[in-house]
Scaffold this motif. Structure first.
Motif, short mmCIF file in Angstrom:
data_model
loop_
_atom_site.label_atom_id
_atom_site.label_comp_id
_atom_site.label_asym_id
_atom_site.label_seq_id
_atom_site.Cartn_x
_atom_site.Cartn_y
_atom_site.Cartn_z
N LYS A 2 43.65 31.05 44.71
CA LYS A 2 43.96 32.40 44.24
C LYS A 2 45.42 32.75 44.54
O LYS A 2 45.98 32.34 45.56
N ARG A 3 46.01 33.50 43.64
CA ARG A 3 47.37 33.96 43.85
C ARG A 3 47.52 35.36 43.27
O ARG A 3 46.76 35.79 42.41
N PHE A 4 48.49 36.08 43.77
CA PHE A 4 48.74 37.42 43.28
C PHE A 4 49.47 37.37 41.95
O PHE A 4 50.52 36.73 41.83
N VAL A 5 48.91 38.06 40.97
CA VAL A 5 49.52 38.14 39.65
C VAL A 5 49.88 39.59 39.38
O VAL A 5 49.01 40.47 39.32
N LEU A 6 51.17 39.88 39.22
CA LEU A 6 51.62 41.24 38.98
C LEU A 6 51.22 41.70 37.58
O LEU A 6 51.56 41.06 36.59
N LEU A 7 50.49 42.81 37.52
CA LEU A 7 50.05 43.35 36.23
C LEU A 7 50.91 44.51 35.75
O LEU A 7 51.17 44.65 34.56
N ASP A 8 51.36 45.35 36.70
CA ASP A 8 52.13 46.52 36.29
C ASP A 8 52.81 47.12 37.52
O ASP A 8 52.39 46.90 38.66
N THR A 9 53.87 47.89 37.26
CA THR A 9 54.58 48.62 38.30
C THR A 9 54.67 50.08 37.90
O THR A 9 54.98 50.40 36.75
N ALA A 10 54.40 50.97 38.85
CA ALA A 10 54.40 52.41 38.57
C ALA A 10 55.34 53.11 39.54
O ALA A 10 55.13 53.08 40.75
N PRO A 11 56.40 53.75 39.02
CA PRO A 11 57.32 54.48 39.90
C PRO A 11 56.64 55.68 40.54
O PRO A 11 55.84 56.38 39.91
N ILE A 12 56.99 55.94 41.80
CA ILE A 12 56.50 57.12 42.52
C ILE A 12 57.53 58.22 42.35
O ILE A 12 58.71 58.01 42.64
N PRO A 13 57.15 59.39 41.86
CA PRO A 13 58.12 60.47 41.65
C PRO A 13 58.88 60.84 42.92
O PRO A 13 58.47 60.53 44.04
N ASN A 14 60.02 61.51 42.73
CA ASN A 14 60.87 62.00 43.82
C ASN A 14 61.47 60.86 44.64
O ASN A 14 61.53 60.94 45.87
N LEU A 21 50.53 46.94 40.86
CA LEU A 21 49.14 46.54 40.68
C LEU A 21 49.09 45.03 40.47
O LEU A 21 49.74 44.50 39.56
N PHE A 22 48.32 44.35 41.32
CA PHE A 22 48.17 42.91 41.25
C PHE A 22 46.72 42.53 40.96
O PHE A 22 45.79 43.22 41.38
N GLU A 23 46.54 41.43 40.29
CA GLU A 23 45.24 40.79 40.18
C GLU A 23 45.23 39.65 41.18
O GLU A 23 46.18 38.87 41.25
N TYR A 24 44.15 39.56 41.96
CA TYR A 24 44.04 38.51 42.97
C TYR A 24 42.65 37.91 42.87
O TYR A 24 41.69 38.41 43.45
N GLY A 25 42.52 36.87 42.08
CA GLY A 25 41.20 36.32 41.80
C GLY A 25 40.38 37.33 41.02
O GLY A 25 40.81 37.81 39.96
N GLU A 26 39.24 37.72 41.56
CA GLU A 26 38.38 38.72 40.91
C GLU A 26 38.69 40.14 41.35
O GLU A 26 38.06 41.09 40.88
N ASP A 27 39.65 40.31 42.23
CA ASP A 27 39.96 41.61 42.79
C ASP A 27 41.30 42.14 42.27
O ASP A 27 42.13 41.40 41.74
N ASN A 42 42.57 47.64 48.02
CA ASN A 42 42.08 46.61 47.12
C ASN A 42 40.64 46.92 46.74
O ASN A 42 39.96 47.72 47.40
N THR A 43 40.18 46.31 45.67
CA THR A 43 38.84 46.61 45.16
C THR A 43 37.73 45.95 45.96
O THR A 43 36.55 46.28 45.76
N ARG A 44 38.05 45.06 46.87
CA ARG A 44 37.02 44.39 47.67
C ARG A 44 36.63 45.23 48.88
O ARG A 44 35.46 45.22 49.30
N MET A 45 37.58 45.97 49.44
CA MET A 45 37.33 46.72 50.68
C MET A 45 37.48 48.20 50.39
O MET A 45 38.60 48.73 50.37
N HIS A 46 36.36 48.89 50.16
CA HIS A 46 36.45 50.31 49.87
C HIS A 46 35.35 51.12 50.56
O HIS A 46 35.06 52.25 50.17
N GLY A 47 34.74 50.53 51.59
CA GLY A 47 33.68 51.24 52.30
C GLY A 47 34.12 52.56 52.89
O GLY A 47 33.38 53.55 52.84
#
Length: 232
Positions: A2-14, A21-27, A42-47
């Motif tokens: 598995k490797r990190f694949v960059l999907l998109d970048t979103a600027p933070i205002p101010n 946002l990265f894809e990492y395997g199924e997460d 990440n989508t795996r750890m959201h308890g």
């Protein structure tokens, strides 16, 4: 491998930098583009994100036309948990500062949390949650804050006010009497509960697992607004 694949970048205002946002395997993983903080969620750890909503929402769910506010959309898990525990006549507002995060939740991330933005009870506010809090008085039955990494884990100094006595006082004012404030943190802060009490909350601290029933734990502070609460 598995490797990190960059999907998109979103600027933070101010001038707050950017989120990636990265894809990492199924997460999926959201990281800061630069500076301290690294991986934010990440989508795996959201308890703990689930618990941030389930704990307060269970306490106020029986109230008619429940109205709650979530500070920070993240990956949508807190919103999904709130909707799961609230009645059909409830209203859930989510203040999210970064437009890109909203679009990610409408796209690639949406399925992971069950598409909570498609629920008619959910309302997105593309603004800083601080601005929302400053404009409301005795409106919400519960407020859930998942901004940055908590009082001691700030990656952006612009978030300092939210955890200050003044910010907590604004939360108390925006809540109805008996309303519940839930604050997420990646770590413990020995001074924060006293600050919540000073702002007008009876406070308890809950430790929850980030994923499953073992490993890393996060902190959630639960504050119940007392009858008389004032801005700090």
């Amino acid at each position: 491998m598995k490797r990190f694949v960059l999907l998109d970048t979103a600027p933070i205002p101010n001038d707050g930098g950017a989120l990636c946002l990265f894809e990492y395997g199924e997460d999926f993983v959201i990281k800061l583009q630069s500076g301290k903080g690294g991986q934010l969620m990440n989508t795996r750890m959201h308890g703990s994100e689930d618990a941030l909503a389930s704990i307060p929402c269970k306490r106020i769910a029986s109230r008619p036309k429940t109205r709650v506010l979530i500070g920070g959309l993240g990956m949508g898990f807190t919103l999904a948990s709130a909707l799961e525990h609230l009645q059909p006549d409830a209203s859930v507002s989510v203040a999210e500062l970064v437009p890109g995060v909203i679009e990610w939740n409408r796209g690639a991330l949406g399925a992971r949390a069950g598409h909570p933005l498609q629920d008619s009870r959910a309302h997105i506010i593309n603004d800083d949650v601080a601005a929302v809090l400053k404009s409301e008085t005795s409106v919400f039955d519960a407020i859930m804050l998942d901004i940055d990494n908590g009082p001691e884990g700030l990656t952006h100094q612009n978030n300092t006010w939210l955890y200050s006595l003044s910010g907590l006082g604004a939360c108390a004012t925006a809540l109805r009497p008996g309303g519940v404030l839930a604050v997420w943190s990646a770590s413990m802060d020995q001074k924060f509960p006293a600050r919540m009490a000073q702002a007008g909350f009876s406070t308890e601290q809950v430790q929850v697992y980030a994923h499953g029933n073992r490993g890393a734990k996060h902190t959630i502070w639960i504050g119940t607004r007392k009858a008389a609460a004032k801005r700090g």
